[in-house]
Scaffold this motif. Structure first.
Motif, mmCIF file in Angstrom:
data_model
loop_
_atom_site.group_PDB
_atom_site.id
_atom_site.type_symbol
_atom_site.label_atom_id
_atom_site.label_comp_id
_atom_site.label_asym_id
_atom_site.label_seq_id
_atom_site.Cartn_x
_atom_site.Cartn_y
_atom_site.Cartn_z
ATOM 1 N N THR A 220 0.822 -1.310 0.005
ATOM 2 C CA THR A 220 -0.021 -0.050 0.068
ATOM 3 C C THR A 220 0.819 1.352 -0.042
ATOM 4 O O THR A 220 1.998 1.110 0.245
ATOM 5 N N ALA A 221 0.371 2.542 -0.308
ATOM 6 C CA ALA A 221 0.986 3.736 -0.229
ATOM 7 C C ALA A 221 1.693 4.082 1.027
ATOM 8 O O ALA A 221 2.548 4.558 0.958
ATOM 9 N N THR A 227 5.233 -3.654 8.075
ATOM 10 C CA THR A 227 3.990 -3.908 7.364
ATOM 11 C C THR A 227 3.832 -5.021 6.338
ATOM 12 O O THR A 227 2.923 -5.891 6.011
ATOM 13 N N ARG A 228 4.900 -5.097 5.652
ATOM 14 C CA ARG A 228 5.045 -5.811 4.407
ATOM 15 C C ARG A 228 5.277 -7.430 4.871
ATOM 16 O O ARG A 228 5.278 -8.130 3.818
ATOM 17 N N GLY A 229 5.695 -7.533 5.952
ATOM 18 C CA GLY A 229 6.010 -8.959 6.445
ATOM 19 C C GLY A 229 7.503 -9.438 6.547
ATOM 20 O O GLY A 229 8.195 -8.868 5.712
ATOM 21 N N VAL A 230 7.975 -9.990 7.560
ATOM 22 C CA VAL A 230 9.412 -10.172 7.890
ATOM 23 C C VAL A 230 9.360 -11.615 7.749
ATOM 24 O O VAL A 230 8.661 -12.334 8.293
ATOM 25 N N VAL A 231 10.235 -12.262 6.829
ATOM 26 C CA VAL A 231 10.427 -13.667 6.767
ATOM 27 C C VAL A 231 11.800 -14.018 7.516
ATOM 28 O O VAL A 231 12.888 -13.518 7.257
ATOM 29 N N GLY A 232 11.857 -15.140 8.406
ATOM 30 C CA GLY A 232 13.003 -15.636 9.091
ATOM 31 C C GLY A 232 13.534 -16.788 8.375
ATOM 32 O O GLY A 232 12.436 -17.628 7.765
ATOM 33 N N VAL A 233 14.646 -16.910 8.036
ATOM 34 C CA VAL A 233 15.387 -18.035 7.263
ATOM 35 C C VAL A 233 16.478 -18.787 8.491
ATOM 36 O O VAL A 233 17.349 -18.141 8.877
ATOM 37 N N ARG A 234 16.103 -20.049 8.572
ATOM 38 C CA ARG A 234 17.071 -20.974 9.314
ATOM 39 C C ARG A 234 17.361 -22.074 8.348
ATOM 40 O O ARG A 234 16.863 -23.033 8.249
ATOM 41 N N ALA A 235 18.508 -21.684 7.669
ATOM 42 C CA ALA A 235 18.983 -22.716 6.632
ATOM 43 C C ALA A 235 20.583 -22.241 6.223
ATOM 44 O O ALA A 235 20.964 -21.546 6.880
ATOM 45 N N GLY A 236 21.074 -23.295 5.836
ATOM 46 C CA GLY A 236 22.459 -23.137 5.569
ATOM 47 C C GLY A 236 23.357 -23.427 6.793
ATOM 48 O O GLY A 236 22.940 -23.253 8.086
#
Length: 458
Positions: A220-221, A227-236
């Protein structure tokens, strides 16, 4: 959206429509579509040689009525019966316009072969008489009438001899065998002839560009990264740092606002993605498992305890218990799914629809069975088939990118089924975009995702 209906659904719809039409009108409607498709394939009808392989059912009738139309346009048509009886009215129509009935030893080399051996009511496999005829014309372009003869229409399984078509002319609706492997590969290009059937909602579908575009998150403007979302990565890990880099690449495609990395290869990840935040923190979704090595089990426990949706891939799949108590997307290939269900890999590869649904039900999660036509199965039995992509996508690290991409869509607010279906489609489309018909690598797939999204949204 392409909808794939079952034999029972199609027959009921055909019977209902036929009751409102003059006798034989529905077959003639199908035959006209078939004749048009064969003409297009041959780039004309006049002077072309067409061989029909027909059995005893209405499928053979469709083929012969269509061939009569081709004969009127100047095609030379031969019909080889592979059953003791054939559709008599269709045969009479064909012979009346110059078609010729032949034996196996009499056939001339055709320009195209039309498979009218069995239709949607046929059982898997071909009888020897039909199989011998199919072998005799190997190498000639093959057009299947409705479905390739010998495949299991409602499951996509194949067993024994069956037709491998270059073109399948489907009547009324797609069938499961057109979309689900391994039968889908035997269908070739599928052309749908609309018969005007009234059909119920289908449990097996394939999303198209417009469907994917409607699912994609749009900022949105007044949006900001949280607000657009936070993604967590547990890899590697130290042993497999590339898995962390590639999972993060998928997650950092721009569909979510921010990526947190809590895996075992922070230096490699930061070198490739300086915008990523390293360390624990609040997220809206987790991506867990790729290259996790000995840490995969503890990462999975931590992600499950965080109370947010998650994507589980690779090493973490081995540590799942069923059913899951969190919304989740599981992304196994056939070997990993076989281990999850304690069956042989060959069983999964031969009956992909059944085992994808079985795993989704047992784990109470959306299951993405990766393959040539990736299946996205929900616990309620609905399955979305991904038909985007290229064989060049079979490359190391591509699955890591897919997991991160699905995680970004989860973090942006999509439900697991939608995030998985959209992620699988975008992944395949990005591979096609990056490949340009040639080899590619997993980083190039990740890099192509924003461009594909931009084209969809435009």
């Amino acid at each position: 959206m392409r909808s794939a209906h079952t034999v029972a659904q199609v027959r009921a719809a055909e019977e209902a429509l036929a009751a409102t039409l003059p006798a034989g009108a529905l077959m003639l409607r199908a035959a006209a579509g078939l004749a048009s498709s064969v003409t297009d394939l041959m780039a004309g009808a006049y002077g072309r040689r067409v061989l029909l392989l027909v059995g005893s059912g209405d499928n053979g009738g469709d083929a012969m009525y269509a061939a009569a139309m081709l004969a009127r346009r100047g095609a030379r048509v031969e019909v080889l019966a592979v059953a003791d009886t054939v559709h008599e009215a269709g045969l009479a129509q064909l012979l009346g316009v110059g078609g010729r009935r032949v034996t196996l030893g009499e056939i001339s080399t055709p320009d195209v072969v039309v498979d009218g051996i069995v239709g949607i009511g046929g059982r898997p496999g071909l009888r020897e008489r039909a199989a011998e005829a199919v072998r005799a014309v190997a190498g000639v372009p093959m057009v299947a009438v409705d479905v390739p003869s010998g495949v299991d229409v409602d499951t996509g399984r194949v067993s024994g001899d069956h037709v491998s078509a270059d073109l399948t002319v489907a009547f009324g609706t797609h069938k499961v065998a057109h979309l689900v492997e391994p039968a889908a590969s035997s269908s070739g290009v599928v052309h749908l002839v609309d018969l005007g059937l009234e059909l119920p909602a289908a449990a097996v579908t394939a999303l198209q560009q417009d469907d994917i575009a409607s699912l994609l998150p749009r900022p949105t403007a007044d949006a900001q990264k949280y607000t657009r979302g936070v993604v967590g990565v547990r890899a590697g890990s130290r042993r497999y740092p590339g898995a962390g880099v590639l999972s993060t690449a998928g997650a950092a495609c721009g569909l979510a606002g921010m990526v947190r990395y809590a895996g075992g290869a922070p230096e490699a990840v930061l070198a490739a993605h300086p915008e990523v935040v390293v360390g624990e923190g609040r997220v809206q979704a987790w991506v867990v498992g790729s290259g996790g090595d000995a840490d995969a089990a503890s990462w999975l426990r931590a992600a499950l305890g965080d109370g947010v949706p998650l994507v589980v891939d690779a090493d973490a799949l081995r540590h799942l218990t069923r059913p899951l108590e969190r919304p989740a997307i599981l992304t196994p290939h056939a070997g990993e799914l076989a281990a999850m269900l304690e069956v042989d890999r060959a069983e999964v590869e031969a009956d992909q629809l059944r085992f994808a649904r079985l795993a989704a039900g047992e784990y109470a999660a959306t299951v993405v069975l990766k393959g040539h036509h990736t299946l996205v199965a929900d616990p309620d039995g609905r399955v979305r088939v991904t038909t985007s992509g290229t064989p060049w996508l079979a490359v190391a690290g591509a699955g890591d990118v897919l997991g991160g991409l699905c995680g970004a869509l989860l973090a942006a607010g999509l439900e697991p089924a939608d995030a998985a279906a959209a992620g699988a489609w975008l992944h395949g489309a990005a591979a096609t975009y990056a490949s340009r018909g040639g080899p590619l690598s997993a980083p190039r797939v990740a890099a192509a995702i924003p461009g594909v999204v931009a084209e969809l949204l435009s």
